[in-house]
Motif scaffolding. Structure first.
Motif, PDB file in Angstrom:
ATOM      1  N   ALA A  97       0.821  -1.210   0.000  1.00  0.00           N
ATOM      2  CA  ALA A  97       0.000   0.000   0.000  1.00  0.00           C
ATOM      3  C   ALA A  97       0.860   1.267   0.000  1.00  0.00           C
ATOM      4  O   ALA A  97       0.455   2.286  -0.563  1.00  0.00           O
ATOM      5  CB  ALA A  97      -0.931  -0.006   1.215  1.00  0.00           C
ATOM      6  N   LEU A  98       2.032   1.197   0.606  1.00  0.00           N
ATOM      7  CA  LEU A  98       2.910   2.362   0.662  1.00  0.00           C
ATOM      8  C   LEU A  98       3.365   2.794  -0.732  1.00  0.00           C
ATOM      9  O   LEU A  98       3.676   3.962  -0.957  1.00  0.00           O
ATOM     10  CB  LEU A  98       4.124   2.047   1.551  1.00  0.00           C
ATOM     11  N   ARG A  99       3.352   1.866  -1.656  1.00  0.00           N
ATOM     12  CA  ARG A  99       3.766   2.163  -3.034  1.00  0.00           C
ATOM     13  C   ARG A  99       2.969   3.318  -3.620  1.00  0.00           C
ATOM     14  O   ARG A  99       3.534   4.209  -4.269  1.00  0.00           O
ATOM     15  CB  ARG A  99       3.612   0.916  -3.901  1.00  0.00           C
ATOM     16  N   GLU A 100       1.668   3.332  -3.400  1.00  0.00           N
ATOM     17  CA  GLU A 100       0.822   4.407  -3.936  1.00  0.00           C
ATOM     18  C   GLU A 100       1.249   5.767  -3.408  1.00  0.00           C
ATOM     19  O   GLU A 100       1.317   6.733  -4.159  1.00  0.00           O
ATOM     20  CB  GLU A 100      -0.651   4.165  -3.584  1.00  0.00           C
ATOM     21  N   ARG A 101       1.548   5.833  -2.131  1.00  0.00           N
ATOM     22  CA  ARG A 101       1.972   7.106  -1.524  1.00  0.00           C
ATOM     23  C   ARG A 101       3.350   7.529  -2.026  1.00  0.00           C
ATOM     24  O   ARG A 101       3.664   8.713  -2.050  1.00  0.00           O
ATOM     25  CB  ARG A 101       1.974   6.988   0.000  1.00  0.00           C
ATOM     26  N   ALA A 102       4.174   6.551  -2.415  1.00  0.00           N
ATOM     27  CA  ALA A 102       5.537   6.843  -2.861  1.00  0.00           C
ATOM     28  C   ALA A 102       5.607   7.313  -4.314  1.00  0.00           C
ATOM     29  O   ALA A 102       6.640   7.825  -4.743  1.00  0.00           O
ATOM     30  CB  ALA A 102       6.417   5.604  -2.671  1.00  0.00           C
ATOM     31  N   LEU A 103       4.531   7.163  -5.058  1.00  0.00           N
ATOM     32  CA  LEU A 103       4.550   7.509  -6.484  1.00  0.00           C
ATOM     33  C   LEU A 103       4.939   8.964  -6.741  1.00  0.00           C
ATOM     34  O   LEU A 103       5.504   9.278  -7.785  1.00  0.00           O
ATOM     35  CB  LEU A 103       3.189   7.228  -7.129  1.00  0.00           C
ATOM     36  N   GLU A 104       4.669   9.830  -5.802  1.00  0.00           N
ATOM     37  CA  GLU A 104       4.970  11.251  -5.985  1.00  0.00           C
ATOM     38  C   GLU A 104       6.461  11.555  -5.802  1.00  0.00           C
ATOM     39  O   GLU A 104       6.956  12.560  -6.302  1.00  0.00           O
ATOM     40  CB  GLU A 104       4.134  12.069  -4.992  1.00  0.00           C
ATOM     41  N   VAL A 105       7.187  10.689  -5.105  1.00  0.00           N
ATOM     42  CA  VAL A 105       8.597  10.957  -4.791  1.00  0.00           C
ATOM     43  C   VAL A 105       9.441  11.151  -6.054  1.00  0.00           C
ATOM     44  O   VAL A 105      10.129  12.178  -6.169  1.00  0.00           O
ATOM     45  CB  VAL A 105       9.190   9.873  -3.861  1.00  0.00           C
ATOM     46  N   PRO A 106       9.448  10.234  -7.021  1.00  0.00           N
ATOM     47  CA  PRO A 106      10.284  10.448  -8.211  1.00  0.00           C
ATOM     48  C   PRO A 106       9.925  11.728  -8.977  1.00  0.00           C
ATOM     49  O   PRO A 106      10.814  12.417  -9.494  1.00  0.00           O
ATOM     50  CB  PRO A 106      10.041   9.211  -9.072  1.00  0.00           C
ATOM     51  N   ARG A 107       8.652  12.054  -9.027  1.00  0.00           N
ATOM     52  CA  ARG A 107       8.239  13.281  -9.727  1.00  0.00           C
ATOM     53  C   ARG A 107       8.827  14.515  -9.039  1.00  0.00           C
ATOM     54  O   ARG A 107       9.299  15.442  -9.696  1.00  0.00           O
ATOM     55  CB  ARG A 107       6.714  13.390  -9.753  1.00  0.00           C
ATOM     56  N   ARG A 108       8.780  14.514  -7.712  1.00  0.00           N
ATOM     57  CA  ARG A 108       9.283  15.668  -6.965  1.00  0.00           C
ATOM     58  C   ARG A 108      10.804  15.748  -7.038  1.00  0.00           C
ATOM     59  O   ARG A 108      11.366  16.838  -7.096  1.00  0.00           O
ATOM     60  CB  ARG A 108       8.784  15.611  -5.522  1.00  0.00           C
ATOM     61  N   ILE A 109      11.460  14.598  -7.054  1.00  0.00           N
ATOM     62  CA  ILE A 109      12.922  14.590  -7.204  1.00  0.00           C
ATOM     63  C   ILE A 109      13.293  15.134  -8.575  1.00  0.00           C
ATOM     64  O   ILE A 109      14.189  15.973  -8.710  1.00  0.00           O
ATOM     65  CB  ILE A 109      13.495  13.169  -7.001  1.00  0.00           C
ATOM     66  N   ALA A 110      12.616  14.666  -9.620  1.00  0.00           N
ATOM     67  CA  ALA A 110      12.895  15.140 -10.983  1.00  0.00           C
ATOM     68  C   ALA A 110      12.712  16.652 -11.059  1.00  0.00           C
ATOM     69  O   ALA A 110      13.546  17.356 -11.633  1.00  0.00           O
ATOM     70  CB  ALA A 110      12.003  14.424 -11.988  1.00  0.00           C
ATOM     71  N   ALA A 111      11.649  17.150 -10.463  1.00  0.00           N
ATOM     72  CA  ALA A 111      11.407  18.595 -10.488  1.00  0.00           C
ATOM     73  C   ALA A 111      12.516  19.344  -9.748  1.00  0.00           C
ATOM     74  O   ALA A 111      12.956  20.418 -10.185  1.00  0.00           O
ATOM     75  CB  ALA A 111      10.045  18.910  -9.870  1.00  0.00           C
ATOM     76  N   ALA A 112      12.992  18.787  -8.637  1.00  0.00           N
ATOM     77  CA  ALA A 112      14.029  19.445  -7.838  1.00  0.00           C
ATOM     78  C   ALA A 112      15.350  19.557  -8.596  1.00  0.00           C
ATOM     79  O   ALA A 112      16.121  20.479  -8.356  1.00  0.00           O
ATOM     80  CB  ALA A 112      14.237  18.694  -6.518  1.00  0.00           C
ATOM     81  N   THR A 113      15.609  18.643  -9.536  1.00  0.00           N
ATOM     82  CA  THR A 113      16.873  18.691 -10.282  1.00  0.00           C
ATOM     83  C   THR A 113      16.930  19.872 -11.234  1.00  0.00           C
ATOM     84  O   THR A 113      18.019  20.326 -11.591  1.00  0.00           O
ATOM     85  CB  THR A 113      17.113  17.407 -11.107  1.00  0.00           C
ATOM     86  N   GLY A 114      15.777  20.323 -11.686  1.00  0.00           N
ATOM     87  CA  GLY A 114      15.758  21.380 -12.697  1.00  0.00           C
ATOM     88  C   GLY A 114      16.062  20.860 -14.092  1.00  0.00           C
ATOM     89  O   GLY A 114      16.169  21.638 -15.035  1.00  0.00           O
ATOM     90  N   PHE A 115      16.213  19.537 -14.228  1.00  0.00           N
ATOM     91  CA  PHE A 115      16.500  18.926 -15.524  1.00  0.00           C
ATOM     92  C   PHE A 115      15.203  18.445 -16.158  1.00  0.00           C
ATOM     93  O   PHE A 115      14.262  18.066 -15.453  1.00  0.00           O
ATOM     94  CB  PHE A 115      17.403  17.692 -15.367  1.00  0.00           C
ATOM     95  N   ASP A 116      15.171  18.403 -17.495  1.00  0.00           N
ATOM     96  CA  ASP A 116      14.034  17.762 -18.145  1.00  0.00           C
ATOM     97  C   ASP A 116      14.299  16.251 -18.191  1.00  0.00           C
ATOM     98  O   ASP A 116      15.394  15.795 -17.845  1.00  0.00           O
ATOM     99  CB  ASP A 116      13.758  18.363 -19.528  1.00  0.00           C
TER     100      ASP A 116
END
Length: 157
Positions: free
Chosen positions: A107-126
């Protein structure tokens, strides 16, 4: 342009320092994001492998993460205490311990789905830049692994 020999010993010329600094910066971002999930970064990596591959022997899990069992065992104990994974000895081989997700871990997987998106945004890279960087780092890791496997000559006289 050539680099003078003395400059090779400057901190700002060390690729390992740049990689370490980037890793520490990632750690700060991950710490904040993973706090809400109740995970540390190493625990998150374990969960990523289990979400991707399902039940695995500890040895195989360690291979995916490039961790030895001495480092992995305490991580798994904490994840088990949190109710996210279960460790069980193999019925076929008493020496082998298998790790699987619990319902809570799944069940924790669903809550974790946002993590990679937020990390990608934090890099400033496309996404193309991220893929390119990851490919270059994978190539670097392979080259360093190959170099480490060769006999090393001592430095100095």
């Amino acid at each position: 342009m050539t680099t003078p020999a003395a400059d090779w010993l400057r901190l700002d010329q060390q690729i390992c320092f740049s990689l370490n600094a980037a890793s520490r910066a990632f750690g700060g971002i991950y710490r904040g994001l993973l706090k809400d999930l109740g995970l540390t970064y190493p625990q998150y990596l374990v969960m990523l492998v289990l979400w991707e591959h399902g039940e695995l022997p500890v040895k195989k899990l360690g291979e995916h993460l490039r961790l030895d069992s001495g480092t992995l065992s305490p991580l798994l104990k904490r994840l088990e205490a949190a109710g996210l994974v279960r460790r069980e000895r193999s019925a076929h081989d008493e020496r082998s311990v298998r790790v699987r997700l619990t319902g809570e871990g799944e069940a924790l997987r669903e809550r974790a789905l946002e993590v990679p998106r937020r990390i990608a945004a934090a890099t400033g890279f496309d996404l193309d830049e991220i893929r390119d960087l990851r490919a270059r780092l994978d190539r670097l890791t392979g080259a360093l692994d190959a170099a480490a496997a060769l006999p090393q000559e001592p430095v100095g006289p």
